[in-house]
Design a protein around this motif. Structure first.
Motif, PDB file in Angstrom:
ATOM      1  N   GLY A   5       0.806  -1.208   0.000  1.00 53.94           N
ATOM      2  CA  GLY A   5       0.000   0.000   0.000  1.00 53.94           C
ATOM      3  C   GLY A   5       0.842   1.261   0.000  1.00 53.94           C
ATOM      4  N   SER A   6       2.164   1.133  -0.083  1.00 53.55           N
ATOM      5  CA  SER A   6       3.010   2.319  -0.114  1.00 53.55           C
ATOM      6  C   SER A   6       2.872   3.012  -1.465  1.00 53.55           C
ATOM      7  CB  SER A   6       4.469   1.949   0.152  1.00 53.55           C
ATOM      8  OG  SER A   6       4.933   1.108  -0.874  1.00 53.55           O
ATOM      9  N   ALA A   7       3.384   4.220  -1.554  1.00 55.20           N
ATOM     10  CA  ALA A   7       3.266   5.014  -2.779  1.00 55.20           C
ATOM     11  C   ALA A   7       3.927   4.306  -3.956  1.00 55.20           C
ATOM     12  CB  ALA A   7       3.898   6.380  -2.550  1.00 55.20           C
ATOM     13  N   LYS A   8       3.317   4.475  -5.139  1.00 52.16           N
ATOM     14  CA  LYS A   8       3.895   3.906  -6.350  1.00 52.16           C
ATOM     15  C   LYS A   8       5.050   4.787  -6.809  1.00 52.16           C
ATOM     16  CE  LYS A   8      -0.315   1.767  -7.996  1.00 52.16           C
ATOM     17  NZ  LYS A   8      -1.274   1.639  -9.082  1.00 52.16           N
ATOM     18  N   ARG A   9       5.963   4.155  -7.525  1.00 49.73           N
ATOM     19  CA  ARG A   9       7.098   4.901  -8.050  1.00 49.73           C
ATOM     20  C   ARG A   9       7.470   4.324  -9.407  1.00 49.73           C
ATOM     21  NH1 ARG A   9      12.875   5.954  -5.436  1.00 49.73           N
ATOM     22  NH2 ARG A   9      13.696   7.059  -7.214  1.00 49.73           N
ATOM     23  N   GLU A  10       7.796   5.165 -10.348  1.00 52.40           N
ATOM     24  CA  GLU A  10       8.201   4.710 -11.673  1.00 52.40           C
ATOM     25  C   GLU A  10       9.646   4.242 -11.610  1.00 52.40           C
ATOM     26  OE1 GLU A  10       8.751   7.016 -15.753  1.00 52.40           O
ATOM     27  OE2 GLU A  10       6.657   6.941 -15.083  1.00 52.40           O
ATOM     28  N   ALA A  11       9.951   3.152 -12.350  1.00 46.84           N
ATOM     29  CA  ALA A  11      11.311   2.612 -12.370  1.00 46.84           C
ATOM     30  C   ALA A  11      11.777   2.489 -13.810  1.00 46.84           C
ATOM     31  CB  ALA A  11      11.347   1.251 -11.675  1.00 46.84           C
ATOM     32  N   LYS A  12      13.069   2.478 -13.998  1.00 46.22           N
ATOM     33  CA  LYS A  12      13.680   2.437 -15.327  1.00 46.22           C
ATOM     34  C   LYS A  12      13.898   1.000 -15.781  1.00 46.22           C
ATOM     35  CE  LYS A  12      16.294   4.262 -18.644  1.00 46.22           C
ATOM     36  NZ  LYS A  12      15.719   4.835 -19.790  1.00 46.22           N
ATOM     37  N   LEU A  13      13.446   0.682 -17.006  1.00 47.70           N
ATOM     38  CA  LEU A  13      13.726  -0.602 -17.651  1.00 47.70           C
ATOM     39  C   LEU A  13      14.916  -0.412 -18.582  1.00 47.70           C
ATOM     40  CD1 LEU A  13      10.127  -1.739 -18.665  1.00 47.70           C
ATOM     41  CD2 LEU A  13      11.513  -2.605 -16.781  1.00 47.70           C
TER      42      LEU A  13
END
Length: 86
Positions: A5-13
């Motif tokens: 339930g923590s905040a979403k974060r964008e990650a690099k592919l």
């Protein structure tokens, strides 16, 4: 590791040879060096791999041949030379 339930974060592919890889931010770091992956529809689920148990390790060992069960040169000073009355 973060709580559910923590905040979403964008990650690099990125590409690593012929595989696609994911840069995981520090706050989402997993313990160890292996994870389990599975898909649920369009979602990719990443979970920590279970730690091996002692039984898992023991299963990897080869049994000793009978000639190695006891050494040939047992120090007789360590063994009782007379029967012991219990």
């Amino acid at each position: 590791m973060t709580q559910q339930g923590s905040a979403k974060r964008e990650a690099k592919l990125f590409r690593n040879n012929r595989s696609q890889a994911l840069h995981i931010p520090a706050e989402f770091e997993f313990p160890g060096d292996r994870v389990l992956l599975h898909k649920d529809g369009d979602r990719l689920i990443i979970e920590p791999a279970p730690r091996p148990t002692l039984l898992d390790f023991l299963k990897t060992l080869e049994p000793l041949p009978p000639e190695d069960w006891f050494p040939d040169d047992i120090d007789e000073g360590l063994l009782p030379l007379k029967p012991i009355d219990l």
